[in-house]
Design a protein around this motif. Structure first.
Motif, mmCIF file in Angstrom:
data_model
loop_
_atom_site.group_PDB
_atom_site.id
_atom_site.type_symbol
_atom_site.label_atom_id
_atom_site.label_comp_id
_atom_site.label_asym_id
_atom_site.label_seq_id
_atom_site.Cartn_x
_atom_site.Cartn_y
_atom_site.Cartn_z
ATOM 1 N N ALA A 180 -2.426 -5.233 -18.807
ATOM 2 C CA ALA A 180 -3.772 -4.655 -18.919
ATOM 3 C C ALA A 180 -3.931 -3.772 -20.151
ATOM 4 O O ALA A 180 -5.038 -3.346 -20.462
ATOM 5 N N ARG A 181 -2.802 -3.463 -20.819
ATOM 6 C CA ARG A 181 -2.840 -2.596 -22.001
ATOM 7 C C ARG A 181 -3.467 -1.238 -21.663
ATOM 8 O O ARG A 181 -4.266 -0.693 -22.405
ATOM 9 N N ASN A 182 -3.083 -0.711 -20.494
ATOM 10 C CA ASN A 182 -3.694 0.514 -19.999
ATOM 11 C C ASN A 182 -2.703 1.247 -19.097
ATOM 12 O O ASN A 182 -1.748 0.651 -18.597
ATOM 13 N N LEU A 183 -2.953 2.520 -18.884
ATOM 14 C CA LEU A 183 -2.185 3.277 -17.900
ATOM 15 C C LEU A 183 -2.490 2.719 -16.513
ATOM 16 O O LEU A 183 -3.659 2.446 -16.198
ATOM 17 N N THR A 184 -1.472 2.572 -15.687
ATOM 18 C CA THR A 184 -1.740 2.078 -14.338
ATOM 19 C C THR A 184 -2.525 3.099 -13.524
ATOM 20 O O THR A 184 -3.242 2.720 -12.599
ATOM 21 N N SER A 185 -2.431 4.375 -13.868
ATOM 22 C CA SER A 185 -3.246 5.386 -13.174
ATOM 23 C C SER A 185 -4.729 5.146 -13.445
ATOM 24 O O SER A 185 -5.567 5.314 -12.556
ATOM 25 N N ASN A 186 -5.072 4.727 -14.659
ATOM 26 C CA ASN A 186 -6.470 4.401 -14.976
ATOM 27 C C ASN A 186 -6.921 3.145 -14.240
ATOM 28 O O ASN A 186 -8.059 3.062 -13.775
ATOM 29 N N ILE A 187 -6.034 2.166 -14.153
ATOM 30 C CA ILE A 187 -6.360 0.928 -13.439
ATOM 31 C C ILE A 187 -6.605 1.251 -11.964
ATOM 32 O O ILE A 187 -7.553 0.745 -11.359
ATOM 33 N N ALA A 188 -5.757 2.112 -11.390
ATOM 34 C CA ALA A 188 -5.891 2.488 -9.981
ATOM 35 C C ALA A 188 -7.233 3.187 -9.720
ATOM 36 O O ALA A 188 -7.854 2.969 -8.678
ATOM 37 N N LYS A 189 -7.678 3.990 -10.680
ATOM 38 C CA LYS A 189 -8.971 4.672 -10.516
ATOM 39 C C LYS A 189 -10.122 3.678 -10.418
ATOM 40 O O LYS A 189 -11.104 3.938 -9.739
ATOM 41 N N GLY A 190 -10.009 2.553 -11.102
ATOM 42 C CA GLY A 190 -11.079 1.559 -11.099
ATOM 43 C C GLY A 190 -10.922 0.480 -10.042
ATOM 44 O O GLY A 190 -11.703 -0.466 -9.996
ATOM 45 N N LEU A 191 -9.918 0.609 -9.181
ATOM 46 C CA LEU A 191 -9.625 -0.428 -8.195
ATOM 47 C C LEU A 191 -10.758 -0.628 -7.194
ATOM 48 O O LEU A 191 -11.041 -1.756 -6.789
ATOM 49 N N GLU A 192 -11.421 0.438 -6.815
ATOM 50 C CA GLU A 192 -12.510 0.312 -5.837
ATOM 51 C C GLU A 192 -13.636 -0.570 -6.385
ATOM 52 O O GLU A 192 -14.214 -1.382 -5.664
ATOM 53 N N ALA A 193 -13.927 -0.433 -7.666
ATOM 54 C CA ALA A 193 -14.975 -1.242 -8.289
ATOM 55 C C ALA A 193 -14.509 -2.678 -8.561
ATOM 56 O O ALA A 193 -15.332 -3.576 -8.717
ATOM 57 N N ASN A 194 -13.193 -2.888 -8.641
ATOM 58 C CA ASN A 194 -12.657 -4.206 -8.953
ATOM 59 C C ASN A 194 -11.414 -4.468 -8.093
ATOM 60 O O ASN A 194 -10.297 -4.537 -8.610
ATOM 61 N N PRO A 195 -11.592 -4.628 -6.776
ATOM 62 C CA PRO A 195 -10.435 -4.739 -5.874
ATOM 63 C C PRO A 195 -9.575 -5.976 -6.109
ATOM 64 O O PRO A 195 -8.418 -6.002 -5.716
ATOM 65 N N GLY A 196 -10.101 -6.984 -6.778
ATOM 66 C CA GLY A 196 -9.334 -8.202 -7.043
ATOM 67 C C GLY A 196 -8.131 -7.973 -7.938
ATOM 68 O O GLY A 196 -7.205 -8.788 -7.955
ATOM 69 N N LEU A 197 -8.123 -6.857 -8.680
ATOM 70 C CA LEU A 197 -6.967 -6.568 -9.547
ATOM 71 C C LEU A 197 -5.668 -6.498 -8.746
ATOM 72 O O LEU A 197 -4.621 -6.906 -9.227
ATOM 73 N N ALA A 198 -5.754 -5.985 -7.541
ATOM 74 C CA ALA A 198 -4.556 -5.831 -6.716
ATOM 75 C C ALA A 198 -3.991 -7.180 -6.279
ATOM 76 O O ALA A 198 -2.846 -7.253 -5.841
ATOM 77 N N ASP A 199 -4.785 -8.241 -6.401
ATOM 78 C CA ASP A 199 -4.343 -9.567 -5.981
ATOM 79 C C ASP A 199 -3.720 -10.390 -7.103
ATOM 80 O O ASP A 199 -3.270 -11.509 -6.878
ATOM 81 N N ILE A 200 -3.697 -9.858 -8.320
ATOM 82 C CA ILE A 200 -3.094 -10.591 -9.437
ATOM 83 C C ILE A 200 -1.580 -10.619 -9.237
ATOM 84 O O ILE A 200 -0.959 -9.573 -9.050
ATOM 85 N N PRO A 201 -0.978 -11.800 -9.271
ATOM 86 C CA PRO A 201 0.477 -11.880 -9.067
ATOM 87 C C PRO A 201 1.244 -10.991 -10.060
ATOM 88 O O PRO A 201 1.010 -11.036 -11.257
ATOM 89 N N GLY A 202 2.144 -10.177 -9.515
ATOM 90 C CA GLY A 202 2.967 -9.305 -10.339
ATOM 91 C C GLY A 202 2.374 -7.927 -10.569
ATOM 92 O O GLY A 202 3.071 -7.027 -11.012
#
Length: 174
Positions: A107-129
């Protein structure tokens, strides 16, 4: 005999028609699309030496805080370059650190930033790996992501992240 000539005239006429159509099509064929002139791309890579130092230093940074962690450093494609694990780190920390590093590199990003946006984009958690938990950080050199570090095992993902980012800053002088 008259029938044979008549049949041959039909065949000859058909062949001439097909030839004329083919010739017309050949003259109106669009120009092919030009592809890029280069066949290769050069990218910056993180050295094994730097990756090993970052992993080891991240584990030591967390050890100074009293936490037994594992740190994994991956290249820009998410492939493991180096792993360091504290002697008493839990078995889950190995997979967690790799998942965080892979996610950050991808994602070229901090995972803490990705986690903050998870509610708006819950499909991220389903990406393999992908492991969408704080503790992964991209490694930038000259404005390009050359890898990522993932740390797992501290009680807080933000502590994991700090151990990793501090190691990157120390090794790369940022």
């Amino acid at each position: 005999m008259g029938r044979k000539i008549s049949g041959m005239k039909k065949i000859l006429t058909a062949l001439l028609t097909v030839s004329a159509i083919s010739l017309a099509a050949a003259q109106t064929t669009p120009t092919p699309i030009k592809l890029a002139t280069t066949a290769t791309v050069s990218t910056a890579s993180l050295s094994l030496s730097a990756a090993s130092r970052i992993a080891t230093l991240a584990v030591n940074n967390c050890a100074q805080l009293g936490y037994n962690v594992t740190a994994t450093v991956v290249d820009r494609s998410g492939v493991t370059l180096a792993v360091a694990r504290a002697e008493n780190a839990g078995p889950h920390t190995l997979g967690a650190s790799l998942g965080k590093a892979f996610t950050s590199a991808s994602a070229r990003n901090l995972t803490s930033n990705i986690a903050k946006g998870l509610e708006a984009n819950p499909g991220l958690a389903d990406i393999p790996g992908y492991l969408v938990l704080a503790g992964g950080a991209p490694i930038n050199v000259g404005g390009a992501v050359v890898g990522a570090v993932g740390v797992g095992g501290a009680p807080s993902g933000l502590t994991d992240e700090k151990c990793g980012t501090d190691a990157v800053e120390t090794v790369l002088g940022k």
